[in-house]
Design an enzyme around this catalytic site. Structure first.
Site: not given
Length: 952
Positions: A306, A877
């Site tokens: 990510c 994230h």
């Protein structure tokens, strides 16, 4: 003009006048060129026919020189066939037999001689009369001679060329530093990727570029000028290899005659046919004809990638950089020979991603090829561990710059100090020097200029330099306070341990922690001892003067109340503090099932014991009192049973311990402590640096509820005797039999604790403005000891003061918020909310270069993308907010998921890297008015709250 060919047997002669070439065709009164007689008469007849045929035009023909003059012109060392070769020029092949006949003719000196050679005939040099392909294995001076262009044209003018035969023209090439005539050119078989069965044969010189091969293939296969193509070569073993660098020659590319060259055309969705065959397609049939907004395309998470997806989405939404790739301007600037670059592979891989994402034919794409390329050139990104999006962005910008650097050979540039010169002069010189070595679209888009000022603290020498930058890493205002959670253990056995949340100075000492706790408990700091508890033992017992920075946030800190008269190992005090461990005997299997092991459990204690009561029996009753909250006292019958088994008197005394300082333990015994109860996980070995006691004789002790045993600092091995000189810390273990522990020890009560009211308090962090971070970036700072500056005046390294100022800002400004803080003892992520403007970020107050007041847009920026980080240091994230350059709509990119958002959703504590575009650049990009404003209707999707964000 033409002459009836029946007059001269169909043979062709060519004469050249001053303007157009005049060809005369006609039969000669001979059976062949070699048996011709009366050469002069026929030459005159030919000239007469030519003159008659062109009587109306009155041409002026080149006179045929005498034989001696012909010989001198052809064999001239300056312009004839014996002159040196020059690279790039043309030479021509002439059949050896004809040339020898010509030599005999001109050396004979008689124009009427029967040795007249006739027209030039190279028929013996060709395999056939259709394709006119040269025979293989021809040898110079045996089968042919080579003539320069001037000599060849002279012979053609004088004697003509056999009708229908093409001239055999060859180029002079330089091979390995030697000039050679390329008799046999390279014959390549050109095919399209979609039609491999119908090759087209084309001839090229070894010195021709691969780009000429590509252009020839495009012309042959009628490729649209807007379509992008590339070449592959099929090797002898059957594998295919990309011809990436089209600017190299065929010789440098090692192309040989007969090799198959495949040209493929990029698909409309931005992919290549060859890539589609290798990749496994997961798209459904309904996605094949998908047509969406260009740029609104997700990126599949390949496993903790990510961070890469976030950086790519931000960079993809920089308008001028994306247009640069979409319009194929990068193809002319690929630098394959840069030793600092990646052979153009990173630029090509990124270009493929951009073209796919902006084709409008994909909902999401799989960046597997790009990930592989990045891992190949930057080993830190190999595998699938989580990384920093800013670190990848830094690598990617540097890689793209070097792959697209227009400077093919970097020259040495000496950095010069200002030396009292005006700033504008020094800045211009520094920027020019930078551009002499670095000139690419990345420099044009992202590079700006700092002014760096260093001042020597001793001599006052001032050094001013101007340095380029690609992004700003700005610090966040950091609080000088720190929140620490501790457990307070009172001397009162009736009170449960209390959890406290304390606010202490970041650079404070252990004593500051005790002072903060004293405000909550009313216990004097002098009556507190601080310890780090790990796995039921003391990992470290701290001294008051030690720094708080040695305590990590994940450590379990216990603060014990002790007697004001006590200290560990201090002989001058009336009381001594003993570390107490709890152990349980557990059966362990060996060969005869008779061995018993000992397992640590519960929380250790620090107990103050009067020196005059240092006996086993007194210590037993003191400990029984301290444990009374969760240990039930035995009845008199139970105690009598225990007394019957006693084999020593209670009056046996414990030897007085020697001087002991706080420290950690590191003995590792043969037994291991049991699982932790209420202690943070992890695996770390205690460290022993503590001095210790005098002599502790082995004693048999009265057995009551438990027995007492001297142990090492790790609490895992018994010590019956000690050396007087070891000064080991006196640690005592309370050993329980399983049945006694089950009967008298309340584990639930022992693990209980209460929370103080301060635990509910939250240290509020006030939001900061982005301008405050930039101001902090430009403030004066003193260099650290690890990074001193060498003063040319003092001739030594100095801890100089340093100040950075902004001199020139780029078209697109990247601002990296330094949220991750790393020190020797601590690591933390700052979740401070940074308030940043969406539009009109004004840098006029920060740029010190004299400004153009008539163009304020040169200093104002609009936000175009944000890289977000949710989570902490160990996991997290990354996502992206980005504004589409075509529609002006903001979108939220979360790996392969894309959803529209409104502008009021962009600002958050997760913002990590900001992308701003200068307003004058936005105007040049021809923005569409009105589309930059957010839609009035609510967005279709919104970014998830950080509290519920999934992490990798």
């Amino acid at each position: 003009m033409a002459v009836d060919p029946r007059l001269f047997g169909g043979l062709c002669f060519r004469f050249r006048d001053q303007n157009p070439e005049v060809a005369v065709e006609g039969p000669l009164p001979i059976s062949s060129c070699g048996g011709w007689r009366g050469g002069r008469a026929v030459m005159a007849a030919v000239a007469a026919n030519v003159a008659a045929a062109a009587e109306d035009q009155e041409p002026q023909h080149e006179a045929v020189p005498g034989l001696e003059s012909q010989w001198l012109q052809i064999e001239n060392k300056e312009s004839g066939r014996d002159r040196p070769l020059r690279a790039g020029e043309s030479w021509f092949l002439v059949e050896q037999h004809w040339y020898k006949q010509w030599e005999v003719y001109v050396q004979g000196g008689d124009k009427d001689s029967t040795t007249f050679p006739g027209c030039i005939n190279n028929a013996d040099l060709f395999e056939d009369q259709v394709n006119w392909r040269l025979k293989r294995g021809l040898v110079e001076s045996e089968d042919y001679v080579l003539l320069p262009a001037a000599a060849w044209h002279c012979l053609v003018n004088w004697y003509g060329l056999e009708h229908g035969q093409p001239p055999i023209e060859r180029k002079v090439v330089e091979l390995l530093g030697v000039q050679k005539i390329e008799v046999y050119p390279v014959e390549l078989l050109l095919v399209r990727h979609s039609d491999m069965d119908t090759p087209y044969t084309a001839q090229f010189s070894h010195t021709d570029s691969v780009d000429l091969v590509l252009r020839t293939a495009r012309e042959q296969f009628l490729v649209n000028p807007q379509e992008e193509t590339r070449l592959w070569i099929k090797n002898a073993e059957g594998s295919f290899e990309r011809l990436c660098n089209t600017r190299v020659t065929l010789l440098e590319a090692a192309l040989q005659t007969g090799q198959l060259i495949i040209m493929e055309t990029r698909n409309k969705d931005g992919t290549w046919p060859s890539a589609q065959q290798q990749a496994v397609s997961t798209a459904s049939e309904e996605d094949e004809e998908f047509q969406g907004q260009p740029g609104i395309c997700g990126l599949t998470n390949l496993g903790n990638t990510c961070f890469m997806n976030s950086a790519l989405q931000c960079l993809s939404n920089v308008p001028q950089l994306t247009d640069y790739f979409l319009k194929n301007r990068y193809l002319e600037e690929l630098n394959f020979c840069n030793p600092l670059g990646m052979k153009g592979e990173i630029a090509e891989a990124y270009a493929d991603l951009v073209k796919q994402a902006w084709s409008g034919h994909h909902r999401s794409i799989v960046p597997h090829v790009f990930k592989t390329k990045v891992g190949h050139f930057a080993s830190q990104f190999l595998g699938y561990q989580q990384h920093d999006s800013q670190e990848l962005l830094s690598f990617l910008l540097d890689g793209l710059h070097e792959d697209l650097n227009r400077v093919k050979k970097k020259e040495y540039v000496e950095l010069c100090d200002a030396a009292g010169r005006p700033d504008q002069e020094v800045a211009q010189e520094a920027w020019q020097n930078h551009k002499r070595r670095n000139d690419s679209v990345i420099v044009d888009t992202f590079h700006g200029l700092f002014k760096s000022t260093l001042v020597c603290p001793d001599c006052g020498n001032v050094s001013v330099t101007f340095d380029p930058f690609c992004y700003l890493s700005v610090p966040l205002p950091v609080s000088h306070k720190r929140v620490m959670e501790v457990f307070f253990v009172s001397m009162d056995p009736r009170r449960k341990p209390e959890q406290h949340r304390l606010v202490v100075p970041k650079k404070g000492k252990i004593s500051d922690l005790c002072v903060a706790l004293a405000k909550h408990t009313g216990v004097s700091p002098e009556r507190m001892m601080v310890a780090d508890v790990f796995s039921h033992r003391f990992y470290k017992i701290y001294q008051l003067e030690e720094s708080l920075s040695s305590i990590l946030d994940r450590d379990d800190i216990f603060i014990y109340e002790v007697s004001g008269r006590s200290a560990i190992g201090d002989n001058s005090r009336e009381d001594v503090v003993l570390p107490i461990y709890l152990r349980e005997r557990t059966p362990a299997r060996d060969y005869n099932n008779s061995y018993y092991g000992l397992m640590l459990f519960g929380h250790p204690l620090l107990v103050s014991v009067p020196r005059d009561r240092l006996s086993w029996d007194a210590l037993y009753h003191i400990l029984l009192y301290r444990l009374s909250r969760y240990v039930t006292r035995p009845s008199s019958d139970d105690e009598d049973d225990g007394d019957e088994k006693a084999d020593v008197e209670d009056k046996d005394s414990i030897p007085k311990p020697g001087r002991v300082a706080g420290g950690s333990s590191q003995d590792s015994g043969p037994e291991q402590a049991g699982p932790s109860s209420g202690v943070a996980g992890g695996s770390r070995a205690p460290v022993d640096n503590s001095p210790g006691p005098s002599h502790w004789p082995q004693r048999a002790r009265r057995k009551h509820l438990f027995t007492l045993q001297t142990v090492n600092s790790n609490g895992t091995s018994d010590r019956s005797t000690f050396n007087e000189d070891t000064h080991a810390q006196p640690y005592i273990a309370i050993d329980w039999e399983p049945e006694m522990k089950k009967r008298y020890y309340d584990e639930v009560e022992a693990e209980g604790y209460v929370k103080h009211d301060c635990v509910g308090y939250v240290l509020k962090k006030a939001p900061v403005r982005l301008q405050e971070c930039i101001e902090l970036f430009t403030t004066v700072e003193t260099l650290e000891k690890e990074n001193p500056w060498y003063c040319p005046t003092c001739k030594q390294h100095q801890l100089a003061t340093k100040k950075l100022d902004l001199w020139m800002l780029p078209e697109t400004l990247i601002i990296h918020l330094k949220r991750f803080s790393y020190t020797k003892f601590s690591r933390e992520k700052l979740d401070t909310l940074v308030e940043f403007p969406i539009r009109d970020l004004d840098f006029s107050e920060f740029v010190i270069k004299p400004q153009n007041e008539s163009a304020p847009e040169l200093y104002k920026y609009d936000l175009i993308a944000v890289s977000n980080h949710y989570g902490g240091l160990r996991d997290g994230h990354y996502t992206t907010f980005a504004c589409n350059k075509d529609s002006g709509q903001w979108h939220y990119f979360d790996d392969n998921s894309v959803s529209p958002v409104t502008e009021n959703q962009i600002e958050s504590k997760a913002a990590y890297v900001l992308f701003y575009q200068r307003q004058d650049v936005a105007r040049r990009q021809q923005p569409q008015p009105g589309l930059r404003d957010p839609p009035a209707s609510p967005a279709c999707g919104s970014p998830p709250n950080s509290e519920f964000m999934d992490v990798n």
